[in-house]
Design a protein around this motif. Structure first.
Motif: not given
Lengths: 363, 72
Positions: A172-197
């Motif tokens: 959870f702390i990682l999510m706060l440090i590297f929050p999702q950024v609109e249109g980016q598939d990576k925020s810091g060290e975390l991956f965020y899907s741009l499409k799909g489930p």
């Protein structure tokens, strides 16, 4: 805060099943993927993806629901003085069972929770999955009748039981440090899907709140989807089953109201129509859950109340998700992955070997 | 003499399987079951009651509980 546990009564478990059904359908309305308001296997897979344990770009997101499940259960366990740190009942076997449970679930595309949520959304493929799940659990009950067990746990340091809850807080702390950024598939060290489930999710804090609530209720009621089927087959005991059925009924009604119900085999969200492998994938998962003594949700709730062995099963599932996507074992809406069938064929004898060889000696 | 089933440290459904085994196969009328989690306590009581047993006593014992019941 001791005394009679109303959640452990028949009406208690029915109420909890209803809550989960309604909340799951609402989460879907609020952004979670189709017929996936809650899916423990899928969500742990998404967590594995967010951490880069696999690089399937469409399924990467740290799901706050999973964090909430563990922490909600931890809070309930402390409030009602049920936190009991324990460990030592064949952890490595539980890890392997977790890996294959995840692989089986990802061949079908869902854990038992999602299987019934898919059914409640009108996805007829779920029927094959549920029949497979029941078949796998039935095989597990044959082993249980013949003395299969994973051995006794030992009471241990409080810290041991805190490991998975702390990992969840860390996520959870990682999510706060590297929050999702609109249109980016990576925020810091975390991956965020741009499409799909993986790109579909309800608002973070809402997902976390629902997860905490369900974690709390499930710890109190001992809600378990595998146990529901197992107890019915093994003892004719329908206590947990009434909660499971309540989940389907209330999810179905909520889906009807929200216009999320659509009957059919083809074109269902995050599902494929290869009936044999929907069946066989869930047979593998069901057998693994039965041998490990709990569905993937229950393993999270047990982890929250101090069960370090259940925590190892959870880690097995997360690592299994990594294997499943790195080695082409997981299915997609197009059908089973290139090596999904081989993985099921390997997983079943591994589980059978565990079932046949771990008997008695519990004294 | 009462029969004792020690289900401490065993996870669900072992305590219930052991309790039902003792109810069905054992000779003693009174059965004592030792468990170490609240879940096992609830499950054992539910299973014993479903077999028509009468629960006589549920008391804390060490880190868990001692459940005493008589066969119906």
């Amino acid at each position: 805060m001791k005394g009679k546990n109303i959640f452990a009564t028949r009406w208690g478990i029915i109420g909890v099943g209803a809550c989960i059904g309604i909340l799951a359908s609402l989460l879907q309305k609020l952004g979670n993927p189709g017929n996936m308001g809650i899916c423990v296997a899928c969500f742990e897979r998404d967590i594995a993806g967010a951490l880069g344990l696999h690089r399937a770009g469409v399924v990467q997101y740290i799901r706050p629901e999973i964090i909430g499940f563990v922490l909600g259960s931890l809070i309930a366990a402390y409030m009602f003085k049920e936190y009991r740190p324990r460990v030592g009942s064949a952890p490595i076997v539980r890890f392997v069972l977790g890996v294959f449970a995840m692989i089986g679930a990802l061949v079908f595309l869902g854990c038992p929770w999602r299987a019934v949520l898919r059914l409640a959304g009108g996805d007829a493929n779920a029927i094959l999955g549920l029949v497979g799940l029941t078949f796998g659990i039935w095989i597990g009950t044959l082993f249980l009748k013949n003395g299969f067990n994973l051995g006794r746990t030992q009471t241990t340091h409080t810290t041991v039981g805190w490991m998975l809850p702390l990992i969840m807080i860390g996520l959870f702390i990682l999510m706060l440090i590297f929050p999702q950024v609109e249109g980016q598939d990576k925020s810091g060290e975390l991956f965020y899907s741009l499409k799909g489930p993986g790109a579909m999710h309800a608002p973070l804090l809402l997902s976390l709140a629902v997860g905490l609530g369900i974690g709390f209720l499930a710890q109190r009621s001992r809600f378990c989807t595998m146990g529901a089927i197992r107890d019915t087959v093994l003892f004719g005991q329908t206590h947990l089953l009434s909660g499971f059925i309540s989940l389907v009924v209330f999810a179905f009604l909520t889906n009807l109201i929200l216009g999320q119900f659509k009957v059919g085999f083809a074109g269902q969200p995050v599902a494929h129509t290869q009936h044999i492998w929907n069946f066989a994938g869930m047979t593998l998962a069901g057998l693994a859950f039965a041998l490990a003594g709990g569905c993937p949700g229950r393993q999270l709730f047990l982890s929250g109340e101090g069960d370090g062995d259940a925590a190892v099963f959870v880690l097995g599932m997360i690592v299994g998700a990594g294997f499943a996507h790195n080695f082409g074992l997981a299915s997609s809406p197009n059908g089973v992955g290139p090596h999904g069938i081989a993985a099921v064929i390997i997983g079943l004898p591994v589980c059978l070997f565990i079932g046949f060889t771990m008997k008695k000696k519990s004294a | 003499m009462a029969a004792t089933v020690d289900a401490r440290g065993l996870s669900c459904p072992q305590p219930v399987i052991m309790t039902l085994d003792e109810i069905k196969k054992g000779n003693e009328k009174e059965i004592i079951v030792l468990v170490d989690t609240d879940t096992s306590k609830e499950n054992v009581i539910r299973a014993a009651e479903s077999q028509g047993c009468r629960i006589n006593e549920v008391s804390p014992e060490g880190e868990g509980y001692r459940i005493i019941f008589t066969k119906g």
